[in-house]
Structure formats: structure tokens, C-alpha cells
Design an enzyme around this catalytic site. Structure first.
Site, PDB file in Angstrom:
ATOM      1  CG  HIS A  22      -1.960  -1.073   1.170  1.00  0.00           C
ATOM      2  ND1 HIS A  22      -3.264  -0.823   0.868  1.00  0.00           N
ATOM      3  CD2 HIS A  22      -1.866  -2.418   1.335  1.00  0.00           C
ATOM      4  CE1 HIS A  22      -3.937  -1.956   0.856  1.00  0.00           C
ATOM      5  NE2 HIS A  22      -3.112  -2.945   1.144  1.00  0.00           N
ATOM      6  CG  ASP A 114      -4.801   2.434   1.670  1.00  0.00           C
ATOM      7  OD1 ASP A 114      -3.804   1.981   1.103  1.00  0.00           O
ATOM      8  OD2 ASP A 114      -5.886   1.804   1.753  1.00  0.00           O
ATOM      9  CD  GLN A 333       8.303  -7.343  -7.803  1.00  0.00           C
ATOM     10  OE1 GLN A 333       8.507  -8.168  -6.932  1.00  0.00           O
ATOM     11  NE2 GLN A 333       7.081  -7.007  -8.174  1.00  0.00           N
ATOM     12  CG  ASN A 352       1.481  -2.600  -5.442  1.00  0.00           C
ATOM     13  OD1 ASN A 352       1.188  -1.497  -5.881  1.00  0.00           O
ATOM     14  ND2 ASN A 352       1.134  -3.007  -4.237  1.00  0.00           N
ATOM     15  CB  SER A 353       3.594  -8.297  -8.238  1.00  0.00           C
ATOM     16  OG  SER A 353       4.345  -8.142  -7.059  1.00  0.00           O
ATOM     17  CD  GLU A 356       5.829  -3.172  -8.804  1.00  0.00           C
ATOM     18  OE1 GLU A 356       5.624  -2.374  -7.883  1.00  0.00           O
ATOM     19  OE2 GLU A 356       6.427  -4.244  -8.628  1.00  0.00           O
ATOM     20  CD  GLN A 373      -2.239 -12.243  -3.262  1.00  0.00           C
ATOM     21  OE1 GLN A 373      -2.146 -13.461  -3.109  1.00  0.00           O
ATOM     22  NE2 GLN A 373      -1.761 -11.383  -2.378  1.00  0.00           N
TER      23      GLN A 373
HETATM   24  C1  UDX Z   1      -0.661  -6.735  -0.820  1.00  0.00           C
HETATM   25  C2  UDX Z   1      -1.574  -7.765  -1.457  1.00  0.00           C
HETATM   26  O1  UDX Z   1      -1.027  -9.041  -1.418  1.00  0.00           O
HETATM   27  C3  UDX Z   1      -1.980  -7.392  -2.838  1.00  0.00           C
HETATM   28  O2  UDX Z   1      -2.772  -8.403  -3.416  1.00  0.00           O
HETATM   29  C4  UDX Z   1      -2.723  -6.119  -2.775  1.00  0.00           C
HETATM   30  O3  UDX Z   1      -3.189  -5.778  -4.048  1.00  0.00           O
HETATM   31  C5  UDX Z   1      -1.816  -5.049  -2.211  1.00  0.00           C
HETATM   32  O4  UDX Z   1      -1.296  -5.443  -0.940  1.00  0.00           O
HETATM   33  P1  UDX Z   1       1.832  -7.655  -1.472  1.00  0.00           P
HETATM   34  O5  UDX Z   1       1.366  -9.012  -1.080  1.00  0.00           O
HETATM   35  O6  UDX Z   1       3.037  -7.168  -0.820  1.00  0.00           O
HETATM   36  O7  UDX Z   1       0.669  -6.568  -1.324  1.00  0.00           O
HETATM   37  O8  UDX Z   1       2.051  -7.729  -3.070  1.00  0.00           O
HETATM   38  P2  UDX Z   1       2.164  -6.629  -4.177  1.00  0.00           P
HETATM   39  O9  UDX Z   1       0.904  -5.867  -4.319  1.00  0.00           O
HETATM   40  O10 UDX Z   1       2.640  -7.316  -5.376  1.00  0.00           O
HETATM   41  O11 UDX Z   1       3.278  -5.609  -3.641  1.00  0.00           O
HETATM   42  C6  UDX Z   1       4.597  -5.980  -3.396  1.00  0.00           C
HETATM   43  C7  UDX Z   1       5.491  -4.779  -3.622  1.00  0.00           C
HETATM   44  O12 UDX Z   1       6.763  -5.058  -3.076  1.00  0.00           O
HETATM   45  C8  UDX Z   1       5.688  -4.462  -5.106  1.00  0.00           C
HETATM   46  O13 UDX Z   1       5.653  -3.057  -5.296  1.00  0.00           O
HETATM   47  C9  UDX Z   1       7.069  -4.995  -5.411  1.00  0.00           C
HETATM   48  O14 UDX Z   1       7.781  -4.262  -6.391  1.00  0.00           O
HETATM   49  C10 UDX Z   1       7.760  -4.867  -4.064  1.00  0.00           C
HETATM   50  N1  UDX Z   1       8.811  -5.881  -3.940  1.00  0.00           N
HETATM   51  C11 UDX Z   1       8.484  -7.186  -3.769  1.00  0.00           C
HETATM   52  C12 UDX Z   1      10.121  -5.471  -4.000  1.00  0.00           C
HETATM   53  O15 UDX Z   1      10.426  -4.285  -4.184  1.00  0.00           O
HETATM   54  N2  UDX Z   1      11.084  -6.415  -3.847  1.00  0.00           N
HETATM   55  C13 UDX Z   1      10.831  -7.727  -3.656  1.00  0.00           C
HETATM   56  O16 UDX Z   1      11.767  -8.511  -3.512  1.00  0.00           O
HETATM   57  C14 UDX Z   1       9.468  -8.136  -3.617  1.00  0.00           C
END
Ligand code: UDX
Length: 456
Positions: A22, A114, A333, A352-353, A356, A373
Site C-alpha cells: 500500500h 488509503d 523488483q 502491484n506486482s 509492474e 490476487q
Molecule cells: C498486498 C496484497 O497481497 C496485494 O494483493 C494487494 O493488491 C496489495 O497489498 P503484497 O502481497 O506485498 O501486497 O504484493 P504486491 O501488491 O505485489 O506488492 C509488493 C510490492 O513489493 C511491489 O511493489 C514490489 O515491487 C515490491 N517488492 C516485492 C520489491 O520491491 N522487492 C521484492 O523482492 C518483492
């Protein structure tokens, strides 16, 4: 004393929910707003603040309290208790912060919060300032939560096809997990639904998506919530339109690791499978073993992010740092996804993933764990056609054989090449959305312009 031109610039207070998935999109939105001339104060909780190494020099950092200053939500007895406490203590400390900023001649014009902190809107009304709710997830999941919250869809959504305006038909496995498995995480379900409790009263609703990506559901939402605007993807400008200066990726800067980029430099184009399950997912030991087997048997190079707390679940004899694989606890990432050596991303499909990867043109193997997800995985495979959703067994485990099959399909087959082409097409559409005159850029400008006229 503020200079005259400083005084004319709108001042926004940004309040992210204190979790990596977030905070990252809020930091990217912050940079876009600054680029449009907005003055920013970022307010974070004391505990999450300890993780910050760096914020832009132009940004003022302030704190509010969630009531758990030394341990964050891990300290609370449940997520529900945490959210309630955050609401009470957060409201009090936010009042104090706004008054303090006011006294120092830095009065706040707008709060971007948020959407999970929906109670902030009450504070904005009390101070007669603009309240903008920021939805960090995709519009498809938002629409499902919205329909449930407003009583237009009844949970649990079991064994039925869900048909909503602007969305493809969704099976049980495609809707956010809390909507069919609602007894496992009642507090998080409530929190997801509460985002929409007072959304009609928000002055703006900003969404981390872009019009071209979710056109039909965006159209539907705009009719329902006329102040809703897409402003994404919240991916650093240096990877998209390259218009912003001082665009270091502050999300990644929280945890630096250059090692993996050097390792990627030594691999040939498209030969590496990048694997990460985000900042929170907690995979079972059985699932970790199956992933390890799938990676080994696919015989590709792999870069696998295994957070320190997850490392114990790796098979004891699993060869890491070998010629084929590198395991790290965290990585930058975006730099990894932008690297030409990466040809496939095995992901939990957090929003986010997902954003990205599509913004950098990388096809995915989705292994969704929970929350939105599952919906993202449906979009990756069937709507955007930029990857595959790995099939799981009756226990919810994706077997090594299945993972190997998906990786090979993406990295070696004709179908995989087509998914890569589709991903590259989304990459250019993502860049166009935030370029001068693009759909998201226009929305951001409209929002910023409205701030200078508010209360005039
Ligand atoms: C959570 C939820 O899982 C997700 O489904 C929701 O939409 C937002 O909150 P998270 O599980 O952390 O987030 O996944 P994601 O939304 O993909 O965010 C991860 C973030 O961490 C991304 O911005 C990614 O770039 C970053 N990251 C991850 C890194 O910078 N390095 C890493 O090694 C892994």
C-alpha cells in the site's frame, strides 16, 4: 515564512496504509503530484516509519499513530482490534497533526488517504478540506467489494458464476478469496468492504489502475461514483514516461540489494525466471518444496525472493546460489523486471506486482494466495492474456510438475511468445497513460487543478 509562489501551491497530506503493498503505490502517486506542483507532507505510522531509509528531499515526513508504535499490527491481538484502535488513535493524532501544520503556516488543503483508512474522510469534513480516497487495488476487485458492501451481491459466493457490469463472468476461484472463504478472515473481509462505507461522500476517488486496462469497469464505476479517476499505473516514471526528475524508486529503496542485478547482467536475454510472492504471503512448506522442484526441473535460470521468515521452509538440500539459481531475501523488483534477462515472472499476482510486470512487458505465471490476487490471476490469463494461472490440487497446492509446465510454456512455446507480445503491448499502453495528455496524467492534472480552486 512561505514565499508567494509556495503559498499558491496546494498542500496535500498523504496517508498510506502501513504495509509495503500500500505504501509503494502511494509513494509513486506522491511523486506524480509533486511533479504537478503540489506540496506534500507524508504521514506514516511510527512503526512503519522505522523502515524508511529515504524520502524525497522536497517531502516533509510526519507521523500519526495506530496505537502500536513499537510493533505495528503484529502487536495487536487481531487485525480487527488493530483497525479499530487505528481508527481511534489515528483520528486523534491526525487532528493534532493538522492543527500543528496549521499553526506553522502549512495548512492542509487536501488529504489523500488509503481507502482502507475510510475514517480519515470524517476528519477532512471536520476541517473542511478536500478528502480523496485512494483505492490501491484493481477496479475489478473494487467493484466486487463495492457490490457486496452495498447489498447488491450476497456472500459467500460459492459455485456460482458472478456477472457484474464491466467484468467478465467470474467463477468462485476468480473472485477475491474473502468473498467465498469469508469465515477464515472475517476482519480482513470487513476491512476490504469498509473501504466503500462512505465512498460516495469523498471529494475524489483515485484508483491505481488506468483507463485502457479496465475500461469497461471504469466506465461503470464513473457512472456510480462520478468523482472516480484512474491515475495509474503507479510505477516509477523512469520505467515508463521518463518525465519525472529525482525519480529514484523509493519503494525499492527501503530494501536495497544490487547483488541480483549484477547476477542478471551475466545471463542472456529472456533466460531467467523471476519468482516472488510479495511482502506478505505465507506459503506452506509443502508449497515451497513444490516450487523448488518446479524451478529445478524447468532447468531455467531463476532468481527467487524468499523473505527471511520464509527461508526455513526451503528444502534442506536445495542448491541455491548455484549456477542456475540465486535466492535473495528482497530485491529491487522494478529493476529486476526491467532487466532484459528476465523472461517470466512467477508471482502471487498482488496488484502491484501485476501492474509492474505488465508495465515492463513481462509475462507471468500466477499462483494467487488470497485477497484480490485470485481476481488478478483471472485477468492475467483470460482478460489481458499475459500469462497463465497455475492449476492447484484439491489442497490448493501447485505441484512442481505444473509449475515446470507453465514456465516452459511461457519461456519456450509459441503461445508464450504471444503472451510476451501482449505484455509488451500493455507496456506501451501503460506508458501512454501517464505521458503528457495520457488518460491518467489528465486525471491527475484535473485533480490538482481542482485543489487550487477549492474554497476560493
Ligand atoms: C498486498 C496484497 O497481497 C496485494 O494483493 C494487494 O493488491 C496489495 O497489498 P503484497 O502481497 O506485498 O501486497 O504484493 P504486491 O501488491 O505485489 O506488492 C509488493 C510490492 O513489493 C511491489 O511493489 C514490489 O515491487 C515490491 N517488492 C516485492 C520489491 O520491491 N522487492 C521484492 O523482492 C518483492
Amino acid at each position: 515564512m512561505e514565499s508567494k509562489s509556495e503559498a499558491k501551491r496546494a498542500h496535500c497530506l498523504l496517508i498510506p496504509f502501513p504495509a509495503q503493498g500500500h505504501v509503494n503505490p502511494m509513494l509513486q502517486l506522491m511523486k506524480r503530484l509533486e511533479h504537478e506542483g503540489v506540496r506534500i507532507t507524508l504521514a506514516i505510522t511510527h512503526f512503519f516509519g522505522k523502515k524508511f531509509h529515504k524520502v524525497p528531499t522536497s517531502t516533509t515526513l510526519e507521523y500519526i499513530s495506530d496505537g502500536y508504535d513499537s510493533g505495528g499490527y503484529d502487536e495487536a491481538e487481531s487485525f480487527g482490534v488493530y483497525m479499530e484502535h487505528f481508527r481511534q488513535v489515528g483520528t486523534e493524532t491526525l487532528y493534532e497533526l493538522i492543527e500543528k501544520l496549521d499553526r506553522s503556516g502549512n495548512s492542509v488543503d487536501c488529504i489523500v488517504y488509503d481507502s482502507h483508512l475510510f475514517w480519515v474522510l470524517e476528519v477532512t469534513k471536520r476541517f473542511r478540506i478536500v478528502g480523496a480516497s485512494f483505492l490501491t487495488q484493481n477496479l475489478a476487485a473494487d467493484s466486487l467489494y463495492y457490490h457486496v458492501k452495498k447489498g447488491m451481491l450476497h456472500i459467500p459466493l460459492l459455485d456460482q458464476s458472478v456477472l457484474l457490469p464491466g467484468l467478465p463472468p467470474l467463477a468462485q476461484k476468480d473472485v477475491p478469496s474473502f468473498l467465498y472463504d469469508y469465515e477464515s478472515y472475517p476482519d480482513i473481509l470487513h476491512c476490504s468492504l469498509d473501504q466503500f462505507s462512505n465512498i460516495e461522500e469523498a471529494d475524489w476517488v483515485l484508483c491505481n489502475s488506468f483507463y485502457e486496462l479496465e475500461q469497461e469497469v471504469a466506465e461503470w464505476f464513473r457512472k456510480t461514483l462520478p468523482k472516480l479517476r484512474t491515475i495509474g499505473p503507479t510505477v516509477p516514471s523512469m520505467f515508463l514516461d521518463k518525465r519525472l526528475k529525482d525519480d529514484e524508486d523509493y519503494g525499492c529503496a527501503l530494501f536495497k540489494s544490487e547483488e541480483c542485478v549484477k547476477w542478471l547482467d551475466e545471463r542472456r536475454k529472456g533466460s531467467v525466471c523471476y519468482v516472488s510472492f510479495g511482502s506478505y504471503a505465507n506459503l506452506s512448506e509443502e508449497q515451497m518444496v513444490e516450487i523448488a522442484c518446479g524451478l529445478r526441473d524447468s532447468d531455467c535460470y531463476f532468481l527467487w525472493v524468499v523473505r527471511a521468515t520464509e527461508r526455513i521452509k526451503l528444502p534442506k538440500d536445495f542448491v541455491h546460489n548455484s549456477e542456475k539459481g540465486l535466492i535473495v531475501t528482497w530485491c529491487p523488483q522494478l529493476q529486476v523486471l526491467a532487466h532484459e534477462a528476465v523472461g517470466c515472472f512467477v508471482t502471487h499476482s498482488g496488484w502491484n506486482s501485476t501492474l509492474e510486470a505488465l508495465s515492463l512487458g513481462v509475462p507471468m505465471v500466477a499462483i494467487p494466495q488470497w485477497a484480490d490476487q485470485t481476481t488478478n490471476a483471472k485477468y492475467i490469463m483470460d482478460v489481458l492474456k499475459i500469462g497463465l494461472r497455475a492449476l492447484s490440487d484439491e489442497k490448493g497446492i501447485v505441484k512442481g510438475e505444473e509449475l515446470k509446465h507453465c514456465i516452459k510454456e511461457i519461456m519456450e512455446s509459441e503461445k508464450g511468445k504471444e503472451m510476451t507480445r501482449n505484455a509488451l503491448n500493455w507496456k506501451s499502453l501503460a506508458a501512454r497513460a501517464v505521458e503528457e495528455g495520457g488518460s491518467s496524467q489528465k486525471n491527475i492534472t484535473e485533480f490538482v487543478n481542482s485543489l487550487s480552486t477549492f474554497g476560493a
